[in-house]
Design an enzyme around this catalytic site. Sequence first.
Site, PDB file in Angstrom:
ATOM      1  N   THR A  31       0.871  -1.174   0.000  1.00 46.91           N
ATOM      2  CA  THR A  31       0.000   0.000   0.000  1.00 46.91           C
ATOM      3  C   THR A  31       0.905   1.219   0.000  1.00 46.91           C
ATOM      4  O   THR A  31       1.645   1.430   0.970  1.00 46.91           O
ATOM      5  CB  THR A  31      -0.900   0.017   1.253  1.00 46.91           C
ATOM      6  OG1 THR A  31      -1.645  -1.187   1.295  1.00 46.91           O
ATOM      7  CG2 THR A  31      -1.853   1.204   1.221  1.00 46.91           C
TER       8      THR A  31
ATOM      9  N   LYS B  28      -7.803   1.353  -3.198  1.00 41.12           N
ATOM     10  CA  LYS B  28      -7.474   0.908  -1.834  1.00 41.12           C
ATOM     11  C   LYS B  28      -7.719   2.030  -0.821  1.00 41.12           C
ATOM     12  O   LYS B  28      -8.346   1.813   0.221  1.00 41.12           O
ATOM     13  CB  LYS B  28      -6.005   0.464  -1.813  1.00 41.12           C
ATOM     14  CG  LYS B  28      -5.396   0.265  -0.447  1.00 41.12           C
ATOM     15  CD  LYS B  28      -5.651  -1.094   0.114  1.00 41.12           C
ATOM     16  CE  LYS B  28      -5.181  -1.190   1.558  1.00 41.12           C
ATOM     17  NZ  LYS B  28      -5.438  -2.466   2.166  1.00 41.12           N
TER      18      LYS B  28
ATOM     19  N   LYS C  34      -1.901   4.948   8.658  1.00 37.99           N
ATOM     20  CA  LYS C  34      -1.133   4.990   7.402  1.00 37.99           C
ATOM     21  C   LYS C  34      -2.082   5.189   6.205  1.00 37.99           C
ATOM     22  O   LYS C  34      -1.885   6.085   5.388  1.00 37.99           O
ATOM     23  CB  LYS C  34      -0.347   3.689   7.219  1.00 37.99           C
ATOM     24  CG  LYS C  34       0.340   3.612   5.871  1.00 37.99           C
ATOM     25  CD  LYS C  34       0.955   2.259   5.556  1.00 37.99           C
ATOM     26  CE  LYS C  34       1.455   2.249   4.107  1.00 37.99           C
ATOM     27  NZ  LYS C  34       2.016   0.977   3.688  1.00 37.99           N
TER      28      LYS C  34
HETATM   29  P1  NAD Z   1       5.994  -5.853   7.323  1.00 32.57           P
HETATM   30  O1  NAD Z   1       6.686  -4.700   7.970  1.00 32.57           O
HETATM   31  O2  NAD Z   1       5.696  -7.069   8.115  1.00 32.57           O
HETATM   32  O3  NAD Z   1       6.821  -6.322   6.006  1.00 32.57           O
HETATM   33  C1  NAD Z   1       7.566  -5.465   5.202  1.00 32.57           C
HETATM   34  C2  NAD Z   1       8.869  -6.183   4.898  1.00 32.57           C
HETATM   35  O4  NAD Z   1       9.637  -5.404   3.983  1.00 32.57           O
HETATM   36  C3  NAD Z   1       9.758  -6.378   6.147  1.00 32.57           C
HETATM   37  O5  NAD Z   1      10.051  -7.744   6.327  1.00 32.57           O
HETATM   38  C4  NAD Z   1      11.010  -5.538   5.850  1.00 32.57           C
HETATM   39  O6  NAD Z   1      12.209  -6.117   6.374  1.00 32.57           O
HETATM   40  C5  NAD Z   1      11.002  -5.559   4.334  1.00 32.57           C
HETATM   41  N1  NAD Z   1      11.785  -4.496   3.735  1.00 32.57           N
HETATM   42  C6  NAD Z   1      11.849  -3.197   4.106  1.00 32.57           C
HETATM   43  N2  NAD Z   1      12.683  -2.519   3.288  1.00 32.57           N
HETATM   44  C7  NAD Z   1      13.135  -3.425   2.389  1.00 32.57           C
HETATM   45  C8  NAD Z   1      14.020  -3.328   1.276  1.00 32.57           C
HETATM   46  N3  NAD Z   1      14.592  -2.170   0.944  1.00 32.57           N
HETATM   47  N4  NAD Z   1      14.268  -4.463   0.577  1.00 32.57           N
HETATM   48  C9  NAD Z   1      13.700  -5.641   0.896  1.00 32.57           C
HETATM   49  N5  NAD Z   1      12.846  -5.788   1.942  1.00 32.57           N
HETATM   50  C10 NAD Z   1      12.579  -4.676   2.666  1.00 32.57           C
HETATM   51  O7  NAD Z   1       4.657  -5.239   6.715  1.00 32.57           O
HETATM   52  P2  NAD Z   1       3.357  -6.054   6.180  1.00 32.57           P
HETATM   53  O8  NAD Z   1       2.349  -6.110   7.258  1.00 32.57           O
HETATM   54  O9  NAD Z   1       3.829  -7.294   5.502  1.00 32.57           O
HETATM   55  O10 NAD Z   1       2.811  -5.023   5.094  1.00 32.57           O
HETATM   56  C11 NAD Z   1       3.396  -4.888   3.806  1.00 32.57           C
HETATM   57  C12 NAD Z   1       2.537  -3.955   2.974  1.00 32.57           C
HETATM   58  O11 NAD Z   1       1.220  -4.475   2.895  1.00 32.57           O
HETATM   59  C13 NAD Z   1       2.411  -2.539   3.552  1.00 32.57           C
HETATM   60  O12 NAD Z   1       2.454  -1.620   2.491  1.00 32.57           O
HETATM   61  C14 NAD Z   1       1.046  -2.559   4.221  1.00 32.57           C
HETATM   62  O13 NAD Z   1       0.455  -1.277   4.289  1.00 32.57           O
HETATM   63  C15 NAD Z   1       0.287  -3.496   3.314  1.00 32.57           C
HETATM   64  N6  NAD Z   1      -0.857  -4.173   3.937  1.00 32.57           N
HETATM   65  C16 NAD Z   1      -0.719  -4.759   5.159  1.00 32.57           C
HETATM   66  C17 NAD Z   1      -1.810  -5.413   5.733  1.00 32.57           C
HETATM   67  C18 NAD Z   1      -1.705  -6.088   7.080  1.00 32.57           C
HETATM   68  O14 NAD Z   1      -2.739  -6.454   7.639  1.00 32.57           O
HETATM   69  N7  NAD Z   1      -0.501  -6.292   7.629  1.00 32.57           N
HETATM   70  C19 NAD Z   1      -3.031  -5.453   5.051  1.00 32.57           C
HETATM   71  C20 NAD Z   1      -3.130  -4.878   3.783  1.00 32.57           C
HETATM   72  C21 NAD Z   1      -2.028  -4.234   3.242  1.00 32.57           C
END
Ligand code: NAD
Length: 285
Positions: A87, A162, A237
């Site tokens: 997102t 979204k 966010k």
């Molecule tokens: P998260 O923080 O668990 O995962 C993000 C991952 O990206 C981490 O493991 C981090 O180490 C990695 N990362 C950061 N910088 C990086 C880079 N430069 N190279 C490679 N890896 C890198 O977050 P999440 O909950 O998995 O969410 C991910 C996305 O999905 C976000 O944009 C969030 O808004 C969206 N989202 C999350 C949910 C939810 O319920 N968690 C629901 C819908 C959408």
Amino acid sequence: MKIGFIGLGNMGAPMARNLAAAGHEVTGFDTASVTAEGVALAASAQDAARHADVVITMLPNGAILRAVAEDVLPAMQTGALFIDCSTVDVESARAVAEDANSKGMGWIDAPVSGGIGGASAGTLTFMAGGAEDDFNKAAELFDIMGQKAVHCGDAGAGQAAKICNNMILGATMIVTCEAFALADKLGLARDKMFDVVSTSSGYSWSMNAYCPAPGIGPQSPADNDYQPGFAAALMVKDLGLAQDASASVSATTPLGAHALELYKEMVADGDGDKDFSYMLPRLSA
Ligand code: NAD
């Protein structure tokens, strides 16, 4: 297909695992030392992307997406497809799409709803923006990771869908909580209000499927001490992205703006890791 998967966090890891389980050759990369079942780990994002037919990213925000794209696009095979499921702000999605297309790569922005449970069960909903051909190529992968994918329009349209959805969700949850708090003070039993509203014109997903009042309606985070679910910090966010987008096109979104303020207060009070339906105990205190 050969898939490079960058960002193996709470959402990315189960999504990558499901792609591998379906028989795709998945190479993953994450800056934290995390893994996903069935996924081979690469030493860098470029290594994960180099031989891939499709690169999928699932990253925290637009700035990180831009940095990762700048790094991996030059390493990708011409004609490969870049799918961003994070997102992020509409502007970043459009900027990276333009960059990808100018380098001969396909692009789809495909943020999801369904949360960690949906990612794990393979029941996410994808909201996609990009060219029709690219969407058709991605559809096979959306089918594995999710239960529904909607092609919303050109690049950025997925992110627009979204944030519009989540702005409705955030504001609707708050007014649903306000109604319960008001009902309490008027001596109207919560279960009676649910009975009426859930089958009347005030019904909504927040009321009917995710009721913020414990013990009422189907199981929801309210029945589990407001463990998320969807954490208030993530709502901040998404509502922030909605307000930024709104300002950038001079849209009028006063309730979205107010919802953002109320969720910011929840986070400032130390409750950012609680489910966003925790607004009810806050309003009825
Ligand atoms: P998260 O923080 O668990 O995962 C993000 C991952 O990206 C981490 O493991 C981090 O180490 C990695 N990362 C950061 N910088 C990086 C880079 N430069 N190279 C490679 N890896 C890198 O977050 P999440 O909950 O998995 O969410 C991910 C996305 O999905 C976000 O944009 C969030 O808004 C969206 N989202 C999350 C949910 C939810 O319920 N968690 C629901 C819908 C959408």
